[in-house]
Scaffold this active site. Structure first.
Site, mmCIF file in Angstrom:
data_model
loop_
_atom_site.group_PDB
_atom_site.id
_atom_site.type_symbol
_atom_site.label_atom_id
_atom_site.label_comp_id
_atom_site.label_asym_id
_atom_site.label_seq_id
_atom_site.Cartn_x
_atom_site.Cartn_y
_atom_site.Cartn_z
ATOM 1 N N HIS A 6 0.836 -1.205 0.000
ATOM 2 C CA HIS A 6 0.000 0.000 0.000
ATOM 3 C C HIS A 6 0.868 1.252 0.000
ATOM 4 O O HIS A 6 1.199 1.808 1.045
ATOM 5 C CB HIS A 6 -0.911 -0.024 1.232
ATOM 6 C CG HIS A 6 -1.978 1.025 1.241
ATOM 7 N ND1 HIS A 6 -3.014 1.020 2.153
ATOM 8 C CD2 HIS A 6 -2.185 2.115 0.468
ATOM 9 C CE1 HIS A 6 -3.797 2.053 1.951
ATOM 10 N NE2 HIS A 6 -3.310 2.739 0.921
ATOM 11 N N HIS A 8 1.370 5.122 -2.218
ATOM 12 C CA HIS A 8 0.710 6.064 -3.131
ATOM 13 C C HIS A 8 1.719 7.061 -3.692
ATOM 14 O O HIS A 8 2.652 7.478 -2.985
ATOM 15 C CB HIS A 8 -0.380 6.855 -2.401
ATOM 16 C CG HIS A 8 -1.561 6.044 -1.971
ATOM 17 N ND1 HIS A 8 -2.346 5.351 -2.864
ATOM 18 C CD2 HIS A 8 -2.102 5.823 -0.745
ATOM 19 C CE1 HIS A 8 -3.320 4.744 -2.205
ATOM 20 N NE2 HIS A 8 -3.189 5.003 -0.919
ATOM 21 N N ALA A 71 -4.502 8.575 -3.616
ATOM 22 C CA ALA A 71 -5.894 8.161 -3.421
ATOM 23 C C ALA A 71 -6.845 9.351 -3.366
ATOM 24 O O ALA A 71 -7.895 9.350 -4.030
ATOM 25 C CB ALA A 71 -6.012 7.325 -2.151
ATOM 26 N N HIS A 177 -10.590 1.279 -1.723
ATOM 27 C CA HIS A 177 -10.005 2.574 -1.347
ATOM 28 C C HIS A 177 -10.851 3.720 -1.893
ATOM 29 O O HIS A 177 -10.976 3.883 -3.097
ATOM 30 C CB HIS A 177 -8.579 2.707 -1.861
ATOM 31 C CG HIS A 177 -7.702 3.535 -0.974
ATOM 32 N ND1 HIS A 177 -8.035 4.812 -0.584
ATOM 33 C CD2 HIS A 177 -6.516 3.262 -0.379
ATOM 34 C CE1 HIS A 177 -7.079 5.292 0.201
ATOM 35 N NE2 HIS A 177 -6.148 4.369 0.360
ATOM 36 N N GLU A 283 1.223 2.609 3.715
ATOM 37 C CA GLU A 283 0.544 3.747 3.085
ATOM 38 C C GLU A 283 1.455 4.958 2.922
ATOM 39 O O GLU A 283 0.982 6.061 2.663
ATOM 40 C CB GLU A 283 -0.716 4.145 3.863
ATOM 41 C CG GLU A 283 -1.743 4.914 3.042
ATOM 42 C CD GLU A 283 -2.951 5.371 3.838
ATOM 43 O OE1 GLU A 283 -3.828 6.024 3.247
ATOM 44 O OE2 GLU A 283 -3.019 5.062 5.051
#
Length: 337
Positions: A6, A8, A71, A177, A283
């Protein structure tokens, strides 16, 4: 190997956001010309990653990351389908470039061109386009394109089935998500993300989706929202509604990541959810930045918490690598050579 499932691209070069601003400006004023593709050099892409995600990944002892577009920047609440298609394509092409420039450290996860009330046709087309590139190993699926108003049917509704058929055919898992919240009562990072994780789990508990699609695989991020903390509630509700125990009906198709930013939270997660259903993730660079002033540990340094959770060595290997390679078979195919 330690695989973070995970990550981004929150540090994309400014020209990428410039494209988005030009898109939104043209929606507000259709007399404006269509925006030109963002001109971003390989050097700019390298610099944006080397100084950020890759640097932190190495510092914390990680090896590999599944990398998806920002996201909150997916902005599925924007209603124009053509804009959603163009934006998803631009975002996905950019994370594909990261994977091509750093194949030893990154694989790509694609954004879908979702809009409130939209059909799955564009979603299927984009996931198939991305799947033609072996660097893509999964996708992000937004259960609430309206941005916090929840106008879409649950993920168990037949309207989603064409997407699920494509995901099963392509052997691609989906991480659940959401994107930005448009509801002032639900903060994007502190409420909307966790609400969605919790809401989707309850949707799945009440449906028979995995009977229809036994090969479908979902990853619920952020430690599953409220789910592990209230596992007894979900078991009790299942019993009350004469449904199977969630451990029996869901854990063959649903996994949780470790994006939980304190030791007690990770301890609870690893005690409630079987190690076979946990995927290591951080994340980063994402919702929470900086370090806990009490412990001095970075909030999103989840490896520190997982290492201290007391997992048996075999379970730790599953969480760090084995489960990711099983849930993301295209990832396993990339890593095996």
């Amino acid at each position: 190997m330690i695989i973070d499932v995970h990550g981004h691209y929150t540090t994309a070069p400014p020209a990428h956001q410039g494209l988005r601003e030009a898109q939104l400006a043209r929606l507000a004023d259709p007399s404006l010309p269509p925006p030109a593709p963002a001109a971003i050099s390989d050097d700019a892409v390298r610099e944006s990653v080397e100084r950020n995600q890759l640097k932190v990944l190495r510092e914390r002892g990680g090896d590999f990351m599944l990398f998806s577009p920002k996201a909150s920047g997916m902005e599925h609440h924007v209603t124009d389908p053509a804009t959603a298609r163009d934006w998803a394509r631009a975002c996905n092409d950019l994370v594909a470039r990261v994977a091509a420039l750093f194949p030893e450290h990154f694989a790509a996860v694609c954004q879908l061109p979702q809009t409130p009330g939209g059909t799955t046709d564009d979603l299927v087309a984009e996931v198939r386009r991305c799947a033609d590139n072996p660097a893509f190993v999964g996708c992000n699926l937004n259960p609430d394109p309206s941005g916090g108003h929840w106008t879409s049917p649950p993920l168990t509704d037949p309207s989603w089935y064409p997407l699920y058929e494509a995901l099963c055919e392509l052997d691609l898992p989906a991480m659940i998500h959401v994107s930005s919240s448009c509801n002032p009562a639900a903060h994007t990072l502190g409420a909307h993300y966790l609400n969605a994780d919790t809401t989707v789990f309850m949707q799945l508990l009440r449906g028979d989706l995995f009977t229809r699609f036994p090969g479908l695989r979902f990853v619920i991020p952020h430690g599953g929202g409220a789910v592990p903390y209230h596992w007894g509630r979900y078991r009790g509700l299942a019993r009350r509604m004469d449904l199977p125990d969630p451990a029996e009906s869901l854990l063959g198709n649903v996994w949780f990541d470790t994006c939980v930013y304190h030791q007690p939270g990770i301890d609870l997660l690893t005690r409630v959810v079987p190690a076979a259903n946990l995927l290591f993730a951080s994340e980063m660079l994402g919702a929470v930045r900086g370090a806990d002033p009490v412990t001095g540990v970075a909030w999103d340094d989840t490896k520190t918490y997982v290492d201290a959770a007391g997992l048996a060595p075999d379970d730790l290997r599953r969480v760090y690598e084995g489960n990711a390679r099983r849930v993301y078979p295209r990832l396993d195919a990339l890593l095996t050579p």
